[in-house]
Write an enzyme that holds these catalytic residues in place. Structure first.
Site, PDB file in Angstrom:
ATOM      1  N   ARG A 106       2.362  -0.787  10.317  1.00 23.61           N
ATOM      2  CA  ARG A 106       3.146   0.041   9.333  1.00 23.61           C
ATOM      3  C   ARG A 106       4.318   0.748  10.188  1.00 23.61           C
ATOM      4  O   ARG A 106       4.205   1.380  11.088  1.00 23.61           O
ATOM      5  CB  ARG A 106       2.151   1.170   8.869  1.00 23.61           C
ATOM      6  CG  ARG A 106       2.981   1.525   7.608  1.00 23.61           C
ATOM      7  CD  ARG A 106       2.094   2.625   6.798  1.00 23.61           C
ATOM      8  NE  ARG A 106       1.453   3.805   7.620  1.00 23.61           N
ATOM      9  CZ  ARG A 106       0.488   4.749   7.281  1.00 23.61           C
ATOM     10  NH1 ARG A 106       0.071   4.537   5.719  1.00 23.61           N
ATOM     11  NH2 ARG A 106       0.032   5.615   7.764  1.00 23.61           N
TER      12      ARG A 106
ATOM     13  N   SER B   9      -2.858  -0.741  -2.611  1.00 20.99           N
ATOM     14  CA  SER B   9      -3.307   0.585  -2.617  1.00 20.99           C
ATOM     15  C   SER B   9      -3.379   1.104  -3.802  1.00 20.99           C
ATOM     16  O   SER B   9      -2.403   0.764  -4.739  1.00 20.99           O
ATOM     17  CB  SER B   9      -2.267   1.462  -1.881  1.00 20.99           C
ATOM     18  OG  SER B   9      -2.205   1.301  -0.382  1.00 20.99           O
TER      19      SER B   9
ATOM     20  N   LYS C 197      -0.267  11.129   4.280  1.00 22.70           N
ATOM     21  CA  LYS C 197      -0.031  10.989   2.834  1.00 22.70           C
ATOM     22  C   LYS C 197      -0.150  11.974   1.896  1.00 22.70           C
ATOM     23  O   LYS C 197      -1.015  12.194   1.048  1.00 22.70           O
ATOM     24  CB  LYS C 197      -0.541   9.505   2.144  1.00 22.70           C
ATOM     25  CG  LYS C 197      -0.404   8.387   2.664  1.00 22.70           C
ATOM     26  CD  LYS C 197       0.834   7.592   2.255  1.00 22.70           C
ATOM     27  CE  LYS C 197       1.004   6.264   2.677  1.00 22.70           C
ATOM     28  NZ  LYS C 197       2.095   5.412   2.036  1.00 22.70           N
TER      29      LYS C 197
END
Length: 214
Positions: free
Chosen positions: A42, A111, A140
């Protein structure tokens, strides 16, 4: 395509915020040696060219060790580096569109945070779901924590493998036992560790105990 849910058991998600003077590839190799079963690369702040160069390097490392590489968000990078899969968020292109671009052989993960999103991802040909946040997380902050009831429901009805994500570490992983998850995805619990390889050995054992307790 054939997708083995065991791939999700200990799913490492990279974050260069924790490199602390070490290279990301060194960290990923340590994690693989410690027992991670999947790596998601990521990168939110690299250029396309930099992301691809890094992905090519980590793809070679993962192939050497027989561990699948999943690219976060960037379909072009996933295709060009011959990654095993692509992981999509709710703000990204939908899985059906991505499937038309990458073909049947690439793993697609999505997700999800609700039952509705889970059903949509399944309908759009996702291979697995990333469900969370299951615990509070600094990674997050905009995502609220799911109830255990919703997590269990998604696991029960989705019909495809589920990996839990969000705030998971050694102290709380076993709380997911019995929910039906097929694996756990970790960020800082792996990459913030001083001894990543040693930490992953402990996390792998915990993950096996958690997933077996269904």
């Amino acid at each position: 395509m054939s997708f083995d849910k065991k791939t999700l058991l200990l799913y490492a998600v990279t974050d260069r915020a924790w490199t602390d003077g070490r290279s990301l590839i060194e960290q990923v190799e340590a994690a693989i040696k410690g027992g991670v079963t999947c790596v998601q690369l990521r990168e939110k702040n690299l250029s396309e060219e930099e992301f691809l160069a890094e992905a090519m390097e980590i793809s070679s490392l993962c192939k050497k060790h027989g561990v699948p590489l999943i690219i976060n968000d960037n379909v072009n990078v996933a295709i060009k580096c011959h990654a095993d899969g692509i992981h999509l968020g709710q703000e990204d292109m939908n899985a059906a569109k991505v499937r038309s671009m990458v073909g049947e052989d690439m793993i697609i993960g999505v997700s999800v945070h609700t039952l509705e999103e889970a059903f949509e991802a399944v309908a759009n040909d996702a291979n697995y779901l990333g469900v969370g946040a299951v615990f509070p997380t600094s990674t997050k902050t905009e995502i609220s924590v799911l109830s255990e009831e919703i997590l269990e429901r998604i696991c029960a009805v989705a019909g495809i493998p589920v990996v839990a994500i969000g705030g998971i570490g050694k102290t709380n992983m076993k709380q997911l036992a019995g929910t039906g998850v097929d694996g756990v995805a970790l960020v800082s619990a792996i990459f913030a560790a001083k001894d990543i390889e040693g930490e992953c050995r402990e996390l792998r054992q915990l993950a096996e105990e958690t997933v077996k307790a269904v």
